[in-house]
Motif scaffolding. Structure first.
Motif, mmCIF file in Angstrom:
data_model
loop_
_atom_site.group_PDB
_atom_site.id
_atom_site.type_symbol
_atom_site.label_atom_id
_atom_site.label_comp_id
_atom_site.label_asym_id
_atom_site.label_seq_id
_atom_site.Cartn_x
_atom_site.Cartn_y
_atom_site.Cartn_z
ATOM 1 N N GLY A 1 -16.073 12.423 36.703
ATOM 2 C CA GLY A 1 -16.533 12.146 35.350
ATOM 3 C C GLY A 1 -16.221 10.743 34.899
ATOM 4 O O GLY A 1 -15.794 10.523 33.761
ATOM 5 N N THR B 1 -12.787 13.564 26.521
ATOM 6 C CA THR B 1 -14.195 13.326 26.191
ATOM 7 C C THR B 1 -14.336 12.155 25.225
ATOM 8 O O THR B 1 -15.368 12.020 24.559
ATOM 9 C CB THR B 1 -14.829 14.588 25.566
ATOM 10 N N THR C 1 -11.812 2.658 26.853
ATOM 11 C CA THR C 1 -12.164 1.778 27.983
ATOM 12 C C THR C 1 -11.016 1.621 28.978
ATOM 13 O O THR C 1 -11.237 1.260 30.126
ATOM 14 C CB THR C 1 -12.576 0.383 27.481
ATOM 15 N N LYS D 1 -15.310 8.884 23.831
ATOM 16 C CA LYS D 1 -16.430 8.005 24.179
ATOM 17 C C LYS D 1 -16.103 6.521 24.017
ATOM 18 O O LYS D 1 -16.816 5.666 24.551
ATOM 19 C CB LYS D 1 -17.649 8.355 23.324
ATOM 20 N N LYS E 1 -13.244 2.119 31.891
ATOM 21 C CA LYS E 1 -13.376 1.149 32.975
ATOM 22 C C LYS E 1 -12.095 0.984 33.791
ATOM 23 O O LYS E 1 -12.148 0.611 34.960
ATOM 24 C CB LYS E 1 -13.799 -0.214 32.401
ATOM 25 N N THR F 1 -13.817 20.552 30.365
ATOM 26 C CA THR F 1 -14.831 19.514 30.150
ATOM 27 C C THR F 1 -14.181 18.133 30.205
ATOM 28 O O THR F 1 -13.263 17.843 29.439
ATOM 29 C CB THR F 1 -15.521 19.693 28.781
ATOM 30 N N PRO G 1 -18.331 7.533 35.136
ATOM 31 C CA PRO G 1 -19.571 6.834 35.527
ATOM 32 C C PRO G 1 -19.489 5.318 35.521
ATOM 33 O O PRO G 1 -20.252 4.659 36.226
ATOM 34 C CB PRO G 1 -20.597 7.323 34.494
ATOM 35 N N VAL G 2 -18.579 4.726 34.701
ATOM 36 C CA VAL G 2 -18.513 3.259 34.635
ATOM 37 C C VAL G 2 -17.141 2.733 35.066
ATOM 38 O O VAL G 2 -16.831 1.556 34.849
ATOM 39 C CB VAL G 2 -18.846 2.747 33.210
ATOM 40 N N CYS H 1 -15.270 13.972 30.593
ATOM 41 C CA CYS H 1 -16.262 12.907 30.734
ATOM 42 C C CYS H 1 -15.795 11.666 29.982
ATOM 43 O O CYS H 1 -15.787 11.635 28.749
ATOM 44 C CB CYS H 1 -17.630 13.347 30.206
ATOM 45 N N PHE H 2 -15.377 10.659 30.743
ATOM 46 C CA PHE H 2 -14.983 9.370 30.159
ATOM 47 C C PHE H 2 -16.175 8.424 30.293
ATOM 48 O O PHE H 2 -16.286 7.682 31.269
ATOM 49 C CB PHE H 2 -13.770 8.808 30.883
ATOM 50 N N SER H 3 -17.060 8.448 29.317
ATOM 51 C CA SER H 3 -18.340 7.746 29.450
ATOM 52 C C SER H 3 -18.207 6.226 29.437
ATOM 53 O O SER H 3 -19.090 5.526 29.940
ATOM 54 C CB SER H 3 -19.298 8.186 28.343
ATOM 55 N N ASN H 4 -17.091 5.686 28.878
ATOM 56 C CA ASN H 4 -16.925 4.232 28.800
ATOM 57 C C ASN H 4 -15.638 3.728 29.458
ATOM 58 O O ASN H 4 -15.305 2.558 29.333
ATOM 59 C CB ASN H 4 -16.954 3.769 27.335
#
Length: 471
Positions: free
Chosen positions: A203, A154, A159, A156, A182, A175, A205-206, A177-180
Motif C-alpha cells: 500500500g 490511511t 509524506t 492522505k 515517500k 485497511t 504507491p509513491v 493505504c499511504f497514498s502520499n
C-alpha cells in the motif's frame, strides 16, 4: 571624582540605549505579519515557542498554530530528563489549544507509553486530523496491549513516517493505504501477521525510500515489498532476538520487487532471505554482514549468493570482508557467480582481505569494466607466496583494459602486504595510480619507515603511467 561621574553617566546612558534598542527590536518583530511570526517560531523547540506567549497579548496564542511540534522526553531538556507527567500534560495542553484549522507539518513524539495507551493514540490521531506531513513516533515501555490508531494507516497527507516501537509487535489494521508517503522508516518492531504485513508493503504507491532497522519477521514465511517508485531500500539487522536464532532453519523469504530501485543497502546479521526480483536498475549496493557469531544459519551463504545475483547490474558495490569470507567457505556456489558487466567501483570494507581469496578473484574476473578497486581496511595474502604468477591466473579482463585506480588502506609494511601490492602492480596494465595509506597508529621508527616506503616505491609497475601515492 569628576571623571568617575562622567564614566557612570556614560555607562547609564549606554544601558538606556541598549534597552531602547531591545524594545525597538521587539516592537519591530511584533509588527511582522502573524504568518511570518509563526514561521519564525517553527524553528524553535516547542517548549521555547510556548514561552513566547508571555511577551504580549499578541504573542499569547501564536504558538498554538506553529507548524512543527516536537515532544521528546529524552532531549526536551538537555540538563535532565523531563518528568514524564509534566511532558504528558504539556502535550495534552498543546494539542487541546491547537487551532483547529492549522496544519501540522512535523509532529515528533518520544515517550514511555506505560498505562497511557489511549492518551498516546489520541495525540497521534490529533496530528493526523491536522493533516500532518512528517510524523516521527518513538514509543516504548508498553504496560498494556497497544495498537496504533487505524486513521494513521490511511493518512492522505503523510509524506514521511518514522516508527520505532522498541521490540514491540506491530499490530496492523485491515485497511492500509499511504497514498502520499515517500519516506518510511520502521525500527525495532516485530511483524506478526503475514497478510497484513503484505498489505502494508503493497500500500505504498509513491514510496521512494524505505528503511527497516532491527525489525524481526517473527513467524512469517513470505513477504513481498512491492513499491513501484521505490528508489532506495536499506535494511539494518544489528540486534538478534531469540526467535531469530531459534528459527535459523525456517526463515522468512522477502521478495523485493521494484523496477525503480537504484540503491540497496544491507548491514548486519542475516536471518532472512532477501531476493531482488526485476530490480535490474540498481546502481549502488552495499552488503556488510558478519561471519563470526554463534549459531550461524547454515543457509546464510545461499542468501548472500542470491543477493549478489539480484545485484548483477550494479555500478558501485561495497562488500564486507566477512561476507567475502562466508562465501569463500561455501565453494559450491562459486560456479554461479553472476557477471557484473556494469560494475565500475568495488569497495571492500570492515577488515583486510586476502588478494588470493577465491571469491574476490571470481568477482574481479566477472567484472570486465571495473575502474576503481578500494581495499579500505588493507590487503594481504593467505599464504607466503614466493611465486606470485599463479595467483591472478587468468588475469581479470579489467586489469588489462579498465582498472585505473587502486587504494590500499591500513598498510603496515608486512611482507604479505608487500607481496599483495606487488601482485596488483604487476598485473594492472592500464593503472594510473595506486594510493597506499598508513594507519594513525603506525609506530615504526624512522629508519624502518623509510625502508617500507623505499620497498613500495621500488616495486615494478606493469603500467608505465602508474603513480604510487603514499599517505
Amino acid at each position: 571624582m569628576e571623571t568617575t561621574c562622567v564614566i557612570q553617566k556614560t555607562q547609564k546612558k549606554q544601558k538606556l540605549s541598549e534597552k531602547e534598542d531591545i524594545d525597538g527590536n521587539i516592537k519591530s518583530l511584533g509588527s511582522l505579519p502573524e504568518e511570518v511570526l509563526r514561521h519564525i517560531l517553527s524553528f524553535l523547540p516547542t517548549e521555547h515557542a510556548v514561552r513566547t506567549s508571555v511577551l504580549s497579548k499578541r504573542w499569547e496564542y501564536l504558538w498554538v498554530s506553529i507548524p512543527n511540534l516536537d515532544f521528546d522526553r529524552y532531549t526536551y531538556d538537555k540538563r535532565k530528563f523531563v518528568e514524564r507527567e509534566l511532558l504528558m500534560n504539556f502535550v495534552d495542553r498543546a494539542l487541546c489549544l491547537r487551532d483547529s484549522s492549522s496544519v501540522i507539518k512535523r509532529f515528533t513524539l518520544c515517550c514511555d507509553v506505560l498505562l497511557d495507551a489511549s492518551r498516546v493514540c489520541t495525540w497521534i490521531s490529533t496530528a493526523v486530523s491536522h493533516n500532518v506531513q512528517e510524523l516521527n513516533i518513538d514509543i516504548r515501555d508498553f504496560d498494556v496491549v497497544f495498537s496504533l490508531p487505524s486513521c494513521l494507516f490511511t493518512c492522505k497527507t503523510l509524506t514521511s513516517l518514522y516508527l520505532n516501537m522498541w521490540s514491540y509487535i506491530l499490530k496492523l489494521p485491515t485497511t492500509i493505504c499511504f497514498s502520499n508517503l515517500k519516506i518510511l522508516t520502521i525500527k525495532d518492531v516485530t511483524f506478526s501477521n503475514e497478510y497484513l504485513t503484505q498489505q502494508l508493503f503493497s500500500g505504498l504507491p509513491v514510496l521512494e525510500e524505505l528503511k527497516l532497522e532491527d525489525c524481526s519477521w517473527g513467524n512469517l514465511k513470505f513477504v513481498t515489498i512491492s513499491a513501484p517508485k521505490l528508489h532506495s531500500l536499506s535494511i539494518f539487522k544489528m540486534e538478534v532476538l531469540d526467535d531469530d536464532i531459534g528459527r535459523s532453519g525456517d526463515l522468512c523469504l522477502v521478495m523485493i520487487v521494484g523496477d525503480s530501485l537504484k540503491e540497496f543497502y544491507y548491514e548486519g546479521l542475516m536471518f532472512a532471505e532477501y531476493c531482488l526480483y526485476n530490480s535490474f536498475r540498481v546502481e549502488k549496493a552495499e552488503i556488510v554482514t558478519k561471519s563470526k557469531y554463534d549459531r550461524i544459519p547454515t543457509n546464510i551463504a545461499r542468501f548472500l549468493w542470491n543477493l549478489l545475483i539480484g545485484l548483477s547490474r550494479v555500478e558501485l558495490l561495497r562488500l564486507s570482508s566477512d561476507m567475502v569470507k562466508v562465501l569463500s567457505d561455501s565453494p559450491e556456489f562459486l560456479p554461479h557467480m553472476p557477471m557484473f558487466n556494469n560494475l565500475i567501483d568495488l569497495i571492500i570494507v570492515d577488515n583486510e582481505v586476502d588478494i588470493d581469496c577465491t571469491v574476490l578473484l571470481k568477482i574481479l574476473q566477472k567484472s570486465p569494466c571495473l575502474q576503481t578497486l578500494n581495499f579500505s581496511k588493507g590487503i594481504s595474502l593467505s599464504l607466503n607466496w614466493e611465486e606470485d604468477d599463479m595467483i591472478l591466473d587468468p588475469v581479470p579482463a579489467c586489469f588489462l583494459s579498465h582498472l585505473k585506480w587502486i587504494k590500499v588502506g591500513r598498510y603496515f609494511g608486512l611482507e604479505k602486504e608487500l607481496f599483495a601490492v606487488k601482485i596488483l602492480l604487476k598485473n594492472a596494465i592500464v593503472l594510473d595510480k595506486i594510493i597506499i595509506t598508513f594507519p594513525f597508529s603506525y609506530t615504526r621508527n624512522f629508519e624502518e619507515h623509510v625502508k617500507v616506503l623505499t620497498q613500495l616505491l621500488e616495486l615494478p609497475r606493469r603500467s608505465q603511467n602508474c603513480k604510487i601515492i603514499l599517505e
